[in-house]
Write a protein that holds these residues in place. Structure first.
Motif, PDB file in Angstrom:
ATOM      1  N   GLU A 142       0.828  -1.206   0.000  1.00  0.00           N
ATOM      2  CA  GLU A 142       0.000   0.000   0.000  1.00  0.00           C
ATOM      3  C   GLU A 142       0.863   1.257   0.000  1.00  0.00           C
ATOM      4  O   GLU A 142       0.622   2.194  -0.780  1.00  0.00           O
ATOM      5  CB  GLU A 142      -0.912  -0.012   1.228  1.00  0.00           C
ATOM      6  N   ASP A 143       1.881   1.288   0.841  1.00  0.00           N
ATOM      7  CA  ASP A 143       2.699   2.489   0.978  1.00  0.00           C
ATOM      8  C   ASP A 143       3.549   2.771  -0.260  1.00  0.00           C
ATOM      9  O   ASP A 143       3.831   3.932  -0.566  1.00  0.00           O
ATOM     10  CB  ASP A 143       3.604   2.362   2.207  1.00  0.00           C
ATOM     11  N   TRP A 144       3.975   1.712  -0.956  1.00  0.00           N
ATOM     12  CA  TRP A 144       4.834   1.885  -2.130  1.00  0.00           C
ATOM     13  C   TRP A 144       4.051   1.783  -3.438  1.00  0.00           C
ATOM     14  O   TRP A 144       4.659   1.783  -4.517  1.00  0.00           O
ATOM     15  CB  TRP A 144       5.965   0.855  -2.108  1.00  0.00           C
ATOM     16  N   GLY A 145       2.739   1.664  -3.350  1.00  0.00           N
ATOM     17  CA  GLY A 145       1.928   1.625  -4.555  1.00  0.00           C
ATOM     18  C   GLY A 145       2.117   0.368  -5.378  1.00  0.00           C
ATOM     19  O   GLY A 145       2.012   0.397  -6.612  1.00  0.00           O
ATOM     20  N   LEU A 146       2.382  -0.744  -4.720  1.00  0.00           N
ATOM     21  CA  LEU A 146       2.595  -2.014  -5.421  1.00  0.00           C
ATOM     22  C   LEU A 146       1.279  -2.768  -5.531  1.00  0.00           C
ATOM     23  O   LEU A 146       0.427  -2.681  -4.648  1.00  0.00           O
ATOM     24  CB  LEU A 146       3.615  -2.873  -4.670  1.00  0.00           C
ATOM     25  N   PRO A 147       1.091  -3.547  -6.595  1.00  0.00           N
ATOM     26  CA  PRO A 147      -0.135  -4.348  -6.712  1.00  0.00           C
ATOM     27  C   PRO A 147      -0.147  -5.466  -5.681  1.00  0.00           C
ATOM     28  O   PRO A 147       0.888  -5.885  -5.173  1.00  0.00           O
ATOM     29  CB  PRO A 147      -0.058  -4.904  -8.136  1.00  0.00           C
ATOM     30  N   LYS A 148      -1.349  -5.960  -5.386  1.00  0.00           N
ATOM     31  CA  LYS A 148      -1.455  -7.078  -4.446  1.00  0.00           C
ATOM     32  C   LYS A 148      -0.786  -8.320  -5.013  1.00  0.00           C
ATOM     33  O   LYS A 148      -0.208  -9.110  -4.275  1.00  0.00           O
ATOM     34  CB  LYS A 148      -2.922  -7.352  -4.120  1.00  0.00           C
ATOM     35  N   ALA A 149      -0.913  -8.512  -6.317  1.00  0.00           N
ATOM     36  CA  ALA A 149      -0.162  -9.537  -7.042  1.00  0.00           C
ATOM     37  C   ALA A 149      -0.229 -10.930  -6.439  1.00  0.00           C
ATOM     38  O   ALA A 149       0.787 -11.517  -6.125  1.00  0.00           O
ATOM     39  CB  ALA A 149       1.297  -9.109  -7.173  1.00  0.00           C
ATOM     40  N   PRO A 150      -1.410 -11.520  -6.283  1.00  0.00           N
ATOM     41  CA  PRO A 150      -1.455 -12.906  -5.805  1.00  0.00           C
ATOM     42  C   PRO A 150      -0.986 -13.855  -6.906  1.00  0.00           C
ATOM     43  O   PRO A 150      -1.101 -13.558  -8.093  1.00  0.00           O
ATOM     44  CB  PRO A 150      -2.939 -13.116  -5.495  1.00  0.00           C
ATOM     45  N   PHE A 151      -0.446 -14.994  -6.504  1.00  0.00           N
ATOM     46  CA  PHE A 151      -0.031 -15.987  -7.489  1.00  0.00           C
ATOM     47  C   PHE A 151      -1.272 -16.632  -8.106  1.00  0.00           C
ATOM     48  O   PHE A 151      -2.186 -17.047  -7.404  1.00  0.00           O
ATOM     49  CB  PHE A 151       0.854 -17.055  -6.849  1.00  0.00           C
ATOM     50  N   GLY A 152      -1.284 -16.694  -9.418  1.00  0.00           N
ATOM     51  CA  GLY A 152      -2.416 -17.276 -10.119  1.00  0.00           C
ATOM     52  C   GLY A 152      -2.085 -18.651 -10.659  1.00  0.00           C
ATOM     53  O   GLY A 152      -1.299 -19.399 -10.096  1.00  0.00           O
ATOM     54  N   LYS A 153      -2.675 -18.978 -11.793  1.00  0.00           N
ATOM     55  CA  LYS A 153      -2.445 -20.281 -12.397  1.00  0.00           C
ATOM     56  C   LYS A 153      -0.982 -20.413 -12.819  1.00  0.00           C
ATOM     57  O   LYS A 153      -0.355 -19.465 -13.245  1.00  0.00           O
ATOM     58  CB  LYS A 153      -3.356 -20.468 -13.611  1.00  0.00           C
ATOM     59  N   ALA A 154      -0.479 -21.618 -12.706  1.00  0.00           N
ATOM     60  CA  ALA A 154       0.895 -21.937 -13.082  1.00  0.00           C
ATOM     61  C   ALA A 154       1.899 -21.081 -12.325  1.00  0.00           C
ATOM     62  O   ALA A 154       2.990 -20.811 -12.787  1.00  0.00           O
ATOM     63  CB  ALA A 154       1.108 -21.786 -14.590  1.00  0.00           C
ATOM     64  N   GLU A 214       5.714 -20.900 -19.111  1.00  0.00           N
ATOM     65  CA  GLU A 214       6.904 -20.486 -19.854  1.00  0.00           C
ATOM     66  C   GLU A 214       7.121 -18.981 -19.774  1.00  0.00           C
ATOM     67  O   GLU A 214       8.249 -18.504 -19.570  1.00  0.00           O
ATOM     68  CB  GLU A 214       6.773 -20.929 -21.315  1.00  0.00           C
ATOM     69  N   GLN A 215       6.029 -18.221 -19.890  1.00  0.00           N
ATOM     70  CA  GLN A 215       6.178 -16.764 -19.829  1.00  0.00           C
ATOM     71  C   GLN A 215       6.542 -16.297 -18.429  1.00  0.00           C
ATOM     72  O   GLN A 215       7.240 -15.285 -18.259  1.00  0.00           O
ATOM     73  CB  GLN A 215       4.900 -16.060 -20.307  1.00  0.00           C
ATOM     74  N   GLU A 216       6.100 -17.039 -17.410  1.00  0.00           N
ATOM     75  CA  GLU A 216       6.457 -16.691 -16.040  1.00  0.00           C
ATOM     76  C   GLU A 216       7.943 -16.912 -15.805  1.00  0.00           C
ATOM     77  O   GLU A 216       8.628 -16.088 -15.202  1.00  0.00           O
ATOM     78  CB  GLU A 216       5.631 -17.517 -15.067  1.00  0.00           C
ATOM     79  N   ALA A 219      10.259 -16.886 -18.063  1.00  0.00           N
ATOM     80  CA  ALA A 219      10.969 -15.849 -18.828  1.00  0.00           C
ATOM     81  C   ALA A 219      10.986 -14.533 -18.051  1.00  0.00           C
ATOM     82  O   ALA A 219      11.985 -13.809 -18.055  1.00  0.00           O
ATOM     83  CB  ALA A 219      10.306 -15.664 -20.186  1.00  0.00           C
ATOM     84  N   ARG A 220       9.888 -14.217 -17.400  1.00  0.00           N
ATOM     85  CA  ARG A 220       9.838 -12.993 -16.602  1.00  0.00           C
ATOM     86  C   ARG A 220      10.829 -13.053 -15.452  1.00  0.00           C
ATOM     87  O   ARG A 220      11.528 -12.080 -15.154  1.00  0.00           O
ATOM     88  CB  ARG A 220       8.429 -12.781 -16.060  1.00  0.00           C
ATOM     89  N   LEU A 221      10.911 -14.219 -14.802  1.00  0.00           N
ATOM     90  CA  LEU A 221      11.857 -14.372 -13.702  1.00  0.00           C
ATOM     91  C   LEU A 221      13.289 -14.193 -14.181  1.00  0.00           C
ATOM     92  O   LEU A 221      14.103 -13.535 -13.524  1.00  0.00           O
ATOM     93  CB  LEU A 221      11.702 -15.750 -13.065  1.00  0.00           C
ATOM     94  N   ARG A 222      13.596 -14.798 -15.344  1.00  0.00           N
ATOM     95  CA  ARG A 222      14.970 -14.732 -15.856  1.00  0.00           C
ATOM     96  C   ARG A 222      15.390 -13.294 -16.138  1.00  0.00           C
ATOM     97  O   ARG A 222      16.554 -12.933 -15.961  1.00  0.00           O
ATOM     98  CB  ARG A 222      15.094 -15.553 -17.141  1.00  0.00           C
ATOM     99  N   GLY A 223      14.450 -12.483 -16.550  1.00  0.00           N
ATOM    100  CA  GLY A 223      14.799 -11.116 -16.917  1.00  0.00           C
ATOM    101  C   GLY A 223      14.569 -10.095 -15.825  1.00  0.00           C
ATOM    102  O   GLY A 223      14.792  -8.893 -16.036  1.00  0.00           O
ATOM    103  N   ALA A 224      14.152 -10.542 -14.639  1.00  0.00           N
ATOM    104  CA  ALA A 224      13.808  -9.595 -13.572  1.00  0.00           C
ATOM    105  C   ALA A 224      15.052  -8.909 -13.037  1.00  0.00           C
ATOM    106  O   ALA A 224      16.089  -9.541 -12.799  1.00  0.00           O
ATOM    107  CB  ALA A 224      13.075 -10.325 -12.448  1.00  0.00           C
TER     108      ALA A 224
END
Length: 599
Positions: free
Chosen positions: A168-180, A470-472, A474-479
């Motif tokens: 909340e303080d840093w304006g980050l999304p809640k971002a729950p883990f979804g499918k896969a 696969e896209q998840e 890829a996102r981790l690799r580039g984070a």
């Protein structure tokens, strides 16, 4: 069933120095894990050569069969990325949830072919300086295979509240883990809950207790004092009682760090004991044992204050592990009126229960999970604070013990209720015996390390099996971690010029006479300690070979990089990592006069 896989860590888990609950818990965990031996091998990555030597010695002496089997590998921290690139790890488990999990996740995402789980347990969570570490967990490179293991419901609630506040303080999304296992934004780790444990076999057994009934055939004629009994039937508890000069007094044992700023305030316990004595508690002593620094005036001040109240207080400073076991065996009731948010689980309560002691404890944090009210002991109501605006502002400038003390002095453990509990248990030996036996059964059934380790193994299995789209991945690799330093970007202004792509096209280099000798192996390179892990000999030789004549730096950078990974099946690092390795090789050779600039 043993898994044909590798467990690893960045921590020794075994530490020396002052006896603290965190150290005891970590050593207990590792000992129990290796006794269960659920994995094929165990890899330790530690900070320096001395730490490696200590760890290898402990492993060799404590688990000789596993050592002979070759189950252990010990390496330095600076080597971990090489091992990540060529080894498939089942899980990395760290000794806490704050200091290194995010750093390890960054390395895993960059170097490892397999996104393995990373876990770490909670210990103390109350330090203001930890807030950047909590924030660091909320980044795009976290995934559903990572978990913080909360050791109590209170610890889990604290983390949920803290992460929610940071989002909340840093304006980050809640971002729950979804499918896969996918998530948007800054997901952070999952939260699991597994309590700490105690080595039940190391706790005093029923026959070790000072009041254990001896065999009737061996009953001495005189049994009026514990000293006489100890002389005839010396066991752990009666021997400690004799050492302390105790007879048949009811002993309330409080075993903790003797500090109102980091553990608990003992003064309310003394006030409760005075109340209990006024309403019928007779012949009782409060035995305060635990860690205090040499010269600390507090233990003596507490003794004087107790005497002024008319309460009998004894202190036992810095007991050894064996002495702690004997103190449990010598006591009748365990007392722990914790009031400090630095506490999250309460390992001593589990130890006391395993030793067959009923417990009087504050209804506070993880204590309420260890003690079952009216079954294994008695919980004393607490009253806490609802607002801390001034303390929030001051904590960044105060020492930890200052704001811990201020908050603890607002954490009320109800004195009349504590007095009532002391009177009930202090006056009823049968009730003490019944609750003590119930405590022993409960702790050994639910909080012994041998029962805890399978929960960890199951958690690692569950996390490792969590699918990643696969896209998840890829996102981790580039984070990129937003709190990570980009040294090249930040310090570019320090230099006359930097070896970027444009300069590499025009800067011409060639091998020097020293470079000729180094390439022909007529002289060795002078490497500082630690540099051997950073400089790749194959890259260096390819660079020196290409520099036998004047060429642009770009040609040397290209020559440094192999076309394929050097080890079959090794994960090929990201292009940026390979470019830095090549640039490091060229710049190091230029710095050491193995290359020179052709004007």
């Amino acid at each position: 069933m043993k898994h044909h896989s590798i467990w690893a860590t960045l921590d020794p888990f075994v530490e020396g120095g002052a006896v603290l609950g965190r150290k005891v818990a970590n050593t207990g965990f590792l000992t129990a894990l290796l006794e269960a031996d659920p994995f094929e091998s165990y890899h330790f990555f530690l900070e320096n050569a001395d730490a490696l030597a200590r760890q290898e010695a402990w492993l060799r002496e404590t688990f000789p069969a596993l050592y002979r089997r070759g189950a252990f590998a010990c390496n330095l921290h600076q080597e971990v990325h090489h091992h990540l690139a060529r080894t498939r790890y089942h899980a990395f488990h760290l000794s806490d949830c704050l200091t290194r999990p995010v750093a390890l996740a960054r390395l895993r995402n960059l170097y490892s072919r397999h996104i393995f789980p990373i876990t770490g347990p909670t210990h103390s969570l109350s330090y203001e300086r930890f807030m950047p570490a909590y924030l660091a967990h909320l980044w795009p490179g976290a995934c559903a295979r990572d978990a913080i293991v909360a050791t109590s419901k209170s610890a889990e609630t604290m983390l949920r509240n803290t992460f929610a506040g940071l989002r909340e303080d840093w304006g980050l999304p809640k971002a729950p883990f979804g499918k896969a296992g996918a998530s948007e934004g800054a997901p952070g780790p999952r939260l699991a809950r597994i309590p700490l444990g105690v080595p039940a076999q190391a706790m005093p057994a029923a026959h070790d207790r000072w009041d254990a009934p001896p065999d009737a055939a061996e009953m001495p004629a005189a049994t009026d004092t514990a000293r006489q009994k100890a002389a005839a039937f010396p066991n752990m508890g009666s021997t400690m009682r004799a050492r302390l000069g105790l007879g048949r007094e009811v002993v309330f044992l409080c075993l903790a760090r003797i500090s109102p700023a980091s553990k608990m305030d003992v003064l309310p316990a003394l006030a409760a004991m005075k109340r209990a004595q006024a309403t019928g508690l007779a012949d009782a002593v409060l035995l305060l044992a635990g860690w205090a620094e040499e010269g600390d005036p507090l233990p003596e001040a507490l003794t004087r204050y107790a005497a002024a109240l008319g309460v009998r207080l004894m202190t036992f400073l810095r007991p050894s592990d064996e002495e702690c076991r004997a103190l449990y065996a010598a006591a009748d009731v365990f007392l722990s009126p914790s009031d400090n948010i630095q506490e999250t689980f309460g390992l001593t309560l589990a130890e006391a229960g395993a030793a067959g002691l009923p417990v009087i404890a504050s209804d506070f944090d993880g204590y309420r999970e260890t003690v079952v009210h009216e079954e294994t002991g008695l919980l004393v109501p607490t009253l806490g604070f609802a607002g801390t605006e001034e303390t929030n502002a001051l904590a960044a400038l105060w020492f930890d013990n200052q704001y811990h003390l201020k908050l603890a002095q607002q954490s009320v453990v109800d004195v009349p209720s504590m007095a009532g509990a002391m009177l009930r248990l202090g006056s009823n030996a049968a009730l003490r015996r019944r609750m003590g036996e119930a405590a022993r059964e409960r702790i050994r059934a639910h909080f012994s390390w041998e029962r805890i380790i399978p929960h960890y193994v199951a958690l690692w299995e569950e996390l490792a099996a969590t699918p990643l789209a696969e896209q998840e991945e890829a996102r981790l690799r580039g984070a990129v971690h937003p709190l990570g330093m980009d040294f090249a970007r930040s310090f570019a202004g320090h230099y006359t010029r930097v070896l970027d792509d444009a300069l590499a096209e025009t800067l011409v280099l060639r091998r020097t006479t020293s470079g000729d000798a180094l390439y022909r192996r007529e002289m060795p390179p002078l490497l500082y300690a630690g540099l051997e892990h950073m400089l790749d000999d194959g890259m260096l030789r390819r660079v020196l070979l290409a520099a036998r004549r004047s060429v642009p730096a770009k040609a040397l950078l290209e020559a440094a990089l192999p076309e394929t990974p050097e080890m079959p099946g090794e994960f090929r690092p990201a292009p940026g990592i390979l470019r830095e390795r090549a640039s490091f090789t060229v710049l190091w050779a230029l710095k050491q006069d193995y290359l020179e600039i052709v004007e």
